[in-house]
Design an enzyme around this catalytic site. Structure first.
Site, PDB file in Angstrom:
ATOM      1  N   GLU A   6       7.297   0.204   2.419  1.00  0.00           N
ATOM      2  CA  GLU A   6       5.926   0.975   2.413  1.00  0.00           C
ATOM      3  C   GLU A   6       5.212   0.340   1.070  1.00  0.00           C
ATOM      4  O   GLU A   6       5.776   0.458  -0.105  1.00  0.00           O
ATOM      5  CB  GLU A   6       6.261   2.307   2.021  1.00  0.00           C
ATOM      6  N   ASP A  34       5.667  -0.271  -5.377  1.00  0.00           N
ATOM      7  CA  ASP A  34       4.433   0.241  -6.299  1.00  0.00           C
ATOM      8  C   ASP A  34       4.774  -0.111  -7.568  1.00  0.00           C
ATOM      9  O   ASP A  34       5.982  -0.672  -7.876  1.00  0.00           O
ATOM     10  CB  ASP A  34       4.307   1.578  -6.160  1.00  0.00           C
ATOM     11  N   ASP A  72      -5.662   1.673  -2.547  1.00  0.00           N
ATOM     12  CA  ASP A  72      -6.831   1.614  -3.193  1.00  0.00           C
ATOM     13  C   ASP A  72      -7.886   0.983  -2.598  1.00  0.00           C
ATOM     14  O   ASP A  72      -7.940  -0.300  -2.287  1.00  0.00           O
ATOM     15  CB  ASP A  72      -6.721   1.338  -4.547  1.00  0.00           C
TER      16      ASP A  72
HETATM   17  C1  LIG Z   1      -4.225   5.191  -3.400  1.00  0.00           C
HETATM   18  S1  LIG Z   1      -2.498   5.293  -3.932  1.00  0.00           S
HETATM   19  C2  LIG Z   1      -1.873   5.645  -2.243  1.00  0.00           C
HETATM   20  C3  LIG Z   1      -0.362   5.948  -2.423  1.00  0.00           C
HETATM   21  C4  LIG Z   1       0.364   6.339  -1.064  1.00  0.00           C
HETATM   22  N1  LIG Z   1       0.390   4.938  -0.200  1.00  0.00           N
HETATM   23  C5  LIG Z   1      -0.093   7.505  -0.428  1.00  0.00           C
HETATM   24  O1  LIG Z   1      -0.619   7.471   0.709  1.00  0.00           O
HETATM   25  O2  LIG Z   1      -0.095   8.824  -1.077  1.00  0.00           O
HETATM   26  C6  LIG Z   1      -2.651   3.394  -3.806  1.00  0.00           C
HETATM   27  C7  LIG Z   1      -0.891   3.053  -4.617  1.00  0.00           C
HETATM   28  O3  LIG Z   1      -1.201   1.368  -4.278  1.00  0.00           O
HETATM   29  C8  LIG Z   1      -0.609   0.950  -5.824  1.00  0.00           C
HETATM   30  N2  LIG Z   1      -1.046  -0.443  -5.988  1.00  0.00           N
HETATM   31  C9  LIG Z   1      -2.256  -0.828  -5.458  1.00  0.00           C
HETATM   32  N3  LIG Z   1      -2.276  -2.251  -5.928  1.00  0.00           N
HETATM   33  C10 LIG Z   1      -1.016  -2.674  -5.885  1.00  0.00           C
HETATM   34  C11 LIG Z   1      -0.494  -3.852  -6.403  1.00  0.00           C
HETATM   35  N4  LIG Z   1      -1.224  -4.936  -6.191  1.00  0.00           N
HETATM   36  N5  LIG Z   1       0.692  -3.945  -6.752  1.00  0.00           N
HETATM   37  C12 LIG Z   1       1.825  -2.678  -6.497  1.00  0.00           C
HETATM   38  N6  LIG Z   1       1.263  -1.531  -6.220  1.00  0.00           N
HETATM   39  C13 LIG Z   1      -0.222  -1.371  -5.896  1.00  0.00           C
HETATM   40  C14 LIG Z   1      -1.105   2.169  -6.673  1.00  0.00           C
HETATM   41  O4  LIG Z   1      -0.364   1.837  -7.930  1.00  0.00           O
HETATM   42  C15 LIG Z   1      -1.256   3.340  -5.974  1.00  0.00           C
HETATM   43  O5  LIG Z   1       0.103   3.992  -6.292  1.00  0.00           O
END
Ligand SMILES: C[S@@+](CC[C@H](N)C(=O)[O-])C[C@H]1O[C@@H](n2cnc3c(N)ncnc32)[C@H](O)[C@@H]1O
Length: 148
Positions: free
Chosen positions: A51, A76, A125
């Site tokens: 995931e 993450d 994001d």
């Molecule tokens: C909008 S949140 C969605 C969280 C989860 N997938 C949900 O549906 O509730 C996006 C997540 O992606 C992580 N993220 C974004 N770009 C990333 C990267 N390049 N490497 C690691 N994590 C990343 C952010 O830290 C964040 O926790």
């Protein structure tokens, strides 16, 4: 930084099912479990599902509970978010789930060709300005393909 966040960072270090590797180390070499997650971490030969951008890890935890014969890793960069899912798999002793705290840009240092059966990417994001940083951007897709 809030005290609560620091406490979570400390606690997450103690969990055997959470892998965190400093960027300066992983930048130059593959992680030791690359190609061996099932056998050496999960101690089985089951398929592996990732995931990506797992946040608090709700999907990782609940999919792992529903499918005990599949291994799940939530990835993450945000340790304090991941702490929630990590704490739950520790307390509930869920053996087929783990978390990896890293930049998803480094994914090929962690997973070998054909090691991953499936990826989940929910609510990434939007990255309205820096589109190359979107977890669905072509540069990321090319990396994911290498681990399938
Ligand atoms: C909008 S949140 C969605 C969280 C989860 N997938 C949900 O549906 O509730 C996006 C997540 O992606 C992580 N993220 C974004 N770009 C990333 C990267 N390049 N490497 C690691 N994590 C990343 C952010 O830290 C964040 O926790």
């Amino acid at each position: 930084m809030g005290k609560n966040k620091l406490k979570k960072f400390e606690e997450i270090k103690q969990f055997a099912h959470v892998v965190q590797v400093p960027f300066h180390i992983i930048k130059h070499s593959d992680y030791k479990l690359k190609g061996k997650w099932a056998q050496e971490h999960f101690k089985n030969n089951n398929p592996l599902i990732l995931e990506l951008g797992c946040g608090k890890g709700e999907y990782t935890v609940s999919l792992a509970k529903q499918n005990p014969n599949i291994n799940y890793i939530g990835i993450d960069i945000k340790g304090a978010r991941m702490w929630k899912g990590a704490k739950q798999i520790d307390e509930e002793n869920i053996k087929n789930a783990a978390f990896l705290r890293t930049h998803i840009e480094m994914i090929n240092q962690f997973f070998d060709n054909e090691e991953v059966s499936e990826i989940w990417l929910t609510f990434p994001d939007p990255q309205m300005r820096k589109t190359r940083r979107r977890l669905t951007a072509t540069n990321f897709m090319e990396k994911y393909q290498k681990s399938f």
